[in-house]
Scaffold this active site. Structure first.
Site, PDB file in Angstrom:
ATOM      1  N   LEU A 125     -45.331 -85.867 -16.303  1.00  0.00           N
ATOM      2  CA  LEU A 125     -44.422 -84.869 -15.730  1.00  0.00           C
ATOM      3  C   LEU A 125     -44.535 -84.800 -14.206  1.00  0.00           C
ATOM      4  CD1 LEU A 125     -42.614 -82.368 -16.597  1.00  0.00           C
ATOM      5  CD2 LEU A 125     -44.732 -81.026 -16.456  1.00  0.00           C
ATOM      6  N   HIS A 126     -43.407 -84.659 -13.525  1.00  0.00           N
ATOM      7  CA  HIS A 126     -43.429 -84.425 -12.075  1.00  0.00           C
ATOM      8  C   HIS A 126     -42.130 -83.754 -11.659  1.00  0.00           C
ATOM      9  CE1 HIS A 126     -41.917 -88.484 -12.889  1.00  0.00           C
ATOM     10  NE2 HIS A 126     -41.170 -88.397 -11.799  1.00  0.00           N
ATOM     11  N   ILE A 127     -42.241 -82.905 -10.650  1.00  0.00           N
ATOM     12  CA  ILE A 127     -41.081 -82.152 -10.137  1.00  0.00           C
ATOM     13  C   ILE A 127     -40.639 -82.772  -8.820  1.00  0.00           C
ATOM     14  CG2 ILE A 127     -40.203 -79.898  -9.448  1.00  0.00           C
ATOM     15  CD1 ILE A 127     -42.610 -78.632 -10.890  1.00  0.00           C
TER      16      ILE A 127
END
Ligand SMILES: [Zn+2]
Length: 171
Positions: A125-127
Site C-alpha cells: 500500500l502507498h498513498i
C-alpha cells in the site's frame, strides 16, 4: 489522476527500466522502509512511526511524493488501527510540508488498490501525493528543461528534505 496529461517524459524510463524488481524480488518499499542508511539515494524524506515519506522516482509532476506504511500490506483494512492512524498522520504531515516547501496551487492524492487500478507496486500500500499548479508548468521549469532526471530528483530532494527534517522521529 485528473485532467490532461502532465508533462512527465521520464515516465518512459519506467516503462523501459530493467531495474524494476521482478515479482519474486524483495518488495521495494520493504527494502527502503527497513533501511535508513542511505535515505538520500533512496529519496526518503522522512521516517515516522509506522510510515515513511519518499519522492517518487518516476513522478507524474514535480514533487510527487509517496506516503508508505512500514507494514507490507496491500489494503488499508489490513493495517492495524494504530498503523493506519499513523499512516494518516504522516499523510497529513506530508501535505503540510509539501505545501510549505513548494507552494502548489492544488494537490491530487489517492491510492491505487490492485494492478487493475494502476498500482505499480500492488503488494504494498502507498498513498500518492501530487502537487499541481495552474497549467501544470513545473515550479522549476528552467532547471527541469536542462536537467537529467537523477540530477533533478537530487535537487528536489535537497529542497524538500529540510521541511521534513524537524518532524522526523528517528533522528
Ligand atoms: Zn513491502
Amino acid at each position: 489522476m485528473t485532467g490532461r496529461t502532465i508533462w512527465a517524459p521520464w515516465r518512459m524510463a519506467y516503462i523501459t527500466d530493467d531495474r524494476r524488481p521482478a515479482a519474486n524480488d524483495e518488495c521495494l518499499f520493504c527494502r527502503i522502509g527497513n533501511k535508513s542508511a542511505d535515505d538520500r539515494a533512496n529519496l526518503v524524506l522522512g521516517r515516522f512511526d509506522h510510515a515513511f515519506v519518499m519522492l517518487n522516482r518516476y513522478p507524474y509532476s514535480s514533487g510527487h511524493l509517496m506516503v508508505v506504511p512500514r507494514a507490507h500490506v496491500d489494503r488499508p483494512e489490513a493495517l492495524a488501527e494504530p498503523e493506519y492512524i499513523a499512516l494518516m498522520l504522516t499523510f497529513r504531515l506530508a501535505v503540510s510540508r509539501l505545501q510549505a516547501a513548494l507552494s502548489p496551487q492544488g494537490m491530487n492524492t489517492g491510492i491505487n488498490l490492485g494492478r487493475a487500478a494502476g498500482a505499480g507496486i500492488a503488494d504494498h500500500l502507498h498513498i500518492h501525493l501530487v502537487p499541481r499548479w495552474e497549467g501544470d508548468h513545473n515550479f522549476m521549469p528552467v532547471i527541469a528543461d536542462t536537467m537529467v532526471m537523477p540530477q533533478y530528483l537530487n535537487e528536489l530532494y535537497d529542497i524538500l528534505w529540510p521541511y521534513f527534517k524537524l518532524e522526523r522521529t528517528d533522528s
